[in-house]
Design a protein around this motif. Structure first.
Motif, PDB file in Angstrom:
ATOM      1  N   VAL A 198      -2.499   6.501   5.744  1.00 59.26           N
ATOM      2  CA  VAL A 198      -1.270   5.742   5.502  1.00 59.26           C
ATOM      3  C   VAL A 198      -1.428   5.015   4.164  1.00 59.26           C
ATOM      4  O   VAL A 198      -2.558   4.701   3.764  1.00 59.26           O
ATOM      5  CB  VAL A 198      -0.992   4.768   6.677  1.00 59.26           C
ATOM      6  N   VAL A 199      -0.313   4.820   3.477  1.00 59.66           N
ATOM      7  CA  VAL A 199      -0.380   4.239   2.126  1.00 59.66           C
ATOM      8  C   VAL A 199       0.162   2.818   2.157  1.00 59.66           C
ATOM      9  O   VAL A 199       1.251   2.575   2.699  1.00 59.66           O
ATOM     10  CB  VAL A 199       0.421   5.111   1.129  1.00 59.66           C
ATOM     11  N   ILE A 200      -0.601   1.895   1.585  1.00 58.30           N
ATOM     12  CA  ILE A 200      -0.173   0.489   1.488  1.00 58.30           C
ATOM     13  C   ILE A 200      -0.060   0.146   0.012  1.00 58.30           C
ATOM     14  O   ILE A 200      -0.980   0.416  -0.771  1.00 58.30           O
ATOM     15  CB  ILE A 200      -1.198  -0.428   2.186  1.00 58.30           C
ATOM     16  N   ALA A 234      -1.931  -3.617 -12.073  1.00 60.87           N
ATOM     17  CA  ALA A 234      -2.830  -2.913 -13.006  1.00 60.87           C
ATOM     18  C   ALA A 234      -3.565  -1.743 -12.351  1.00 60.87           C
ATOM     19  O   ALA A 234      -4.768  -1.558 -12.533  1.00 60.87           O
ATOM     20  CB  ALA A 234      -3.827  -3.898 -13.618  1.00 60.87           C
ATOM     21  N   GLY A 235      -2.830  -0.952 -11.594  1.00 63.24           N
ATOM     22  CA  GLY A 235      -3.418   0.250 -10.994  1.00 63.24           C
ATOM     23  C   GLY A 235      -4.215  -0.002  -9.725  1.00 63.24           C
ATOM     24  O   GLY A 235      -4.720   0.930  -9.115  1.00 63.24           O
ATOM     25  N   LYS A 236      -4.313  -1.276  -9.289  1.00 61.06           N
ATOM     26  CA  LYS A 236      -5.122  -1.578  -8.089  1.00 61.06           C
ATOM     27  C   LYS A 236      -4.247  -1.821  -6.866  1.00 61.06           C
ATOM     28  O   LYS A 236      -4.733  -2.195  -5.802  1.00 61.06           O
ATOM     29  CB  LYS A 236      -5.978  -2.823  -8.342  1.00 61.06           C
ATOM     30  N   GLY A 237      -2.959  -1.592  -6.998  1.00 59.29           N
ATOM     31  CA  GLY A 237      -2.026  -1.980  -5.947  1.00 59.29           C
ATOM     32  C   GLY A 237      -1.732  -0.920  -4.905  1.00 59.29           C
ATOM     33  O   GLY A 237      -0.899  -1.150  -4.038  1.00 59.29           O
ATOM     34  N   VAL A 238      -2.396   0.229  -4.969  1.00 60.42           N
ATOM     35  CA  VAL A 238      -2.118   1.293  -3.997  1.00 60.42           C
ATOM     36  C   VAL A 238      -3.383   1.620  -3.213  1.00 60.42           C
ATOM     37  O   VAL A 238      -4.422   1.926  -3.804  1.00 60.42           O
ATOM     38  CB  VAL A 238      -1.599   2.572  -4.704  1.00 60.42           C
ATOM     39  N   ILE A 239      -3.295   1.532  -1.880  1.00 60.43           N
ATOM     40  CA  ILE A 239      -4.450   1.886  -1.034  1.00 60.43           C
ATOM     41  C   ILE A 239      -4.047   3.038  -0.131  1.00 60.43           C
ATOM     42  O   ILE A 239      -3.030   2.971   0.565  1.00 60.43           O
ATOM     43  CB  ILE A 239      -4.911   0.683  -0.172  1.00 60.43           C
ATOM     44  N   ILE A 240      -4.823   4.117  -0.188  1.00 62.39           N
ATOM     45  CA  ILE A 240      -4.573   5.237   0.725  1.00 62.39           C
ATOM     46  C   ILE A 240      -5.629   5.131   1.809  1.00 62.39           C
ATOM     47  O   ILE A 240      -6.782   5.513   1.602  1.00 62.39           O
ATOM     48  CB  ILE A 240      -4.616   6.571  -0.041  1.00 62.39           C
ATOM     49  N   ALA A 241      -5.236   4.527   2.927  1.00 64.66           N
ATOM     50  CA  ALA A 241      -6.212   4.194   3.971  1.00 64.66           C
ATOM     51  C   ALA A 241      -6.496   5.422   4.830  1.00 64.66           C
ATOM     52  O   ALA A 241      -5.574   6.061   5.340  1.00 64.66           O
ATOM     53  CB  ALA A 241      -5.682   3.045   4.813  1.00 64.66           C
TER      54      ALA A 241
END
Ligand code: AMP
Ligand code: GLY
Length: 420
Positions: free
Chosen positions: A140-142, A149-156
């Motif tokens: 799931v993507v948060i 600055a490119g750190k705002g997407v987490i693919i859990a």
């Protein structure tokens, strides 16, 4: 003409390099620039986010057109400020820049106007986000709503990771106010392409497509970075997919913005996933991509300044934009440790030893007593053109060993998937 380019990365070095190809351009200032821009233009010691000081400089230096590289000044409203002060600038307004500065804004616009994207829901309450999250499938993507600055997407990859990422952002405030709102999105699968387009709010003309390698290490391992390499064109993104993307994504997006009362002028970057159901938007950026621009502009045969002037005049439909059929590969050389802690101030040697047709765009470099030294995470983008990707790739990797600085790291697999 006198131009001002805002930013200090390899993207801005490549913008300056392309802008200088027009005989119309007499002088370019860059704020703040790097050692590479200093060699071909005039650096100004002004931060890219000090928009008042940039407007003062544009006025004092009688700048005819300012070109904005990074997203932060656009999100701050630099285009509106320049316009209020009667200064000419290339870049979207603050309202239009919400396409990048608020993922919620972009998602709402896409949903309302049926532009293909991942399904997603926005939350400002941690408890509500958590309740929704536990019902989702993995991965799931948060996403943090704001600029990160490119750190705002987490693919859990597990629910445990998803829940702890959510808590880090919303409770721990790991990304500051960028994480006040978050989006929980379905994970899309497929190949990724970056398609950047010129638009004057009526006409939209795509640039040649490119691919970006975001992970630090070969085989897409390691941490996410600002981009470790790029190439153009991707063989899997053919003419029909490009046309489909223009018709189903780019044109509807510009029309949707117009319907919302926002005239979008400048460059619009669509990060796309080519899913089994067709191309879908991963993210929009309101500016040139980095590192994609370094290879895309090497393929541009029309003076960029003419295109940017036509955008501001609303006459983009009158411009014939020509591209080289050759391919281009760009490999980023970074400081050891990047994207985590790294050291700077190491001399860079061998920049004069590369072949004539190699262009090395500087990012984190500065001059110290006449010597180029490292001053950032991403230090250089080394680019080569070739009749195809294989030739360009061979040239780049043949030349990189000439360039040296302590701790240098670079990926060895950029564009390898295109070479059989
Ligand atoms: P950024 O450029 O930091 O916004 O990161 C965006 C990256 O996250 C994209 O290049 C994708 O690799 C990945 N990504 C974003 N949204 C999704 C999604 N819905 N499904 C799969 N990957 C995604
Ligand atoms: N290459 C991705 C970006 O510029 O955001």
């Amino acid at each position: 003409m006198r131009l001002l380019v805002i930013g200090g990365g390899a993207r801005e070095h490549s913008l300056v390099w392309q802008l200088l190809q027009s005989p119309k351009v007499d002088k370019i200032y860059v704020a703040p620039g790097n050692a590479g821009t200093q060699a071909i233009a005039h650096n100004l010691n002004i931060s890219a986010s000090d928009i008042e000081a940039l407007a003062d400089a544009a006025e004092e230096l009688s700048i005819d057109l300012t070109i904005v590289g990074p997203e932060i000044p656009l999100a701050m409203g630099i285009a509106d400020l320049f316009q209020e002060r009667g200064l000419s600038i290339s870049g979207p307004s603050r309202a239009a820049a919400q396409m990048e500065s608020s993922k919620d804004f972009a998602k709402r616009l896409m949903r309302k106007h049926c532009i293909p994207c991942a399904k997603g829901v926005t939350f400002s309450s941690f408890a509500e986000a958590q309740e929704y999250l536990i019902k989702q499938e993995i991965p799931v993507v948060i996403k943090a709503n704001g600029l990160a600055a490119g750190k705002g997407v987490i693919i859990a990859q597990s629910m445990k990771e998803a829940l702890s990422s959510l808590s880090d952002i919303m409770v721990g405030k790991k990304l500051g106010s960028a994480g006040d709102k978050i989006l929980i999105e379905e994970c899309l699968f497929g190949k990724e392409v970056s398609l950047i387009a010129f638009t004057d709010g009526k006409t939209i003309i795509p640039m040649v497509p490119a691919c970006d390698y975001k992970r630090a290490l070969d085989n897409d391992m390691g941490a996410n970075t600002g981009g470790m390499g790029t190439y153009s064109p991707p063989g899997f993104f053919d003419r029909s997919l490009l046309d489909l993307t223009v018709e189903t994504i780019l044109k509807p997006t510009i029309q949707a913005l117009a319907q919302e009362g926002i005239s979008y002028k400048g460059v619009l970057y669509a990060g796309l996933m080519l899913t089994a159901d067709g191309p879908k938007v991963l993210e929009f950026n309101v500016r040139f991509g980095d590192p994609e621009t370094q290879v895309v502009l090497r393929r541009l045969n029309t003076p960029l300044v003419d295109i940017l002037l036509a955008i501001n005049d609303g006459t983009l439909d009158k411009v014939n934009i020509e591209w080289s059929d050759n391919a281009c590969v760009g490999v980023v050389m970074a400081s050891g440790g990047y994207p985590n802690k790294y050291k700077s101030d190491f001399p860079v040697s061998g920049l004069d030893k590369v072949d004539n047709d190699i262009i090395v765009f500087h990012a984190g470099t500065k001059l110290k007593k006449g010597q180029v030294v490292t001053s950032g995470g991403r230090v250089l983008t080394v680019t080569a053109m070739g009749k195809d990707i294989a030739e360009a790739r061979t040239k780049v990797y043949k030349n990189i060993p000439h360039i040296d600085f302590q701790g240098k790291q670079y990926r060895k697999d950029i564009a390898a998937r295109e070479v059989r």
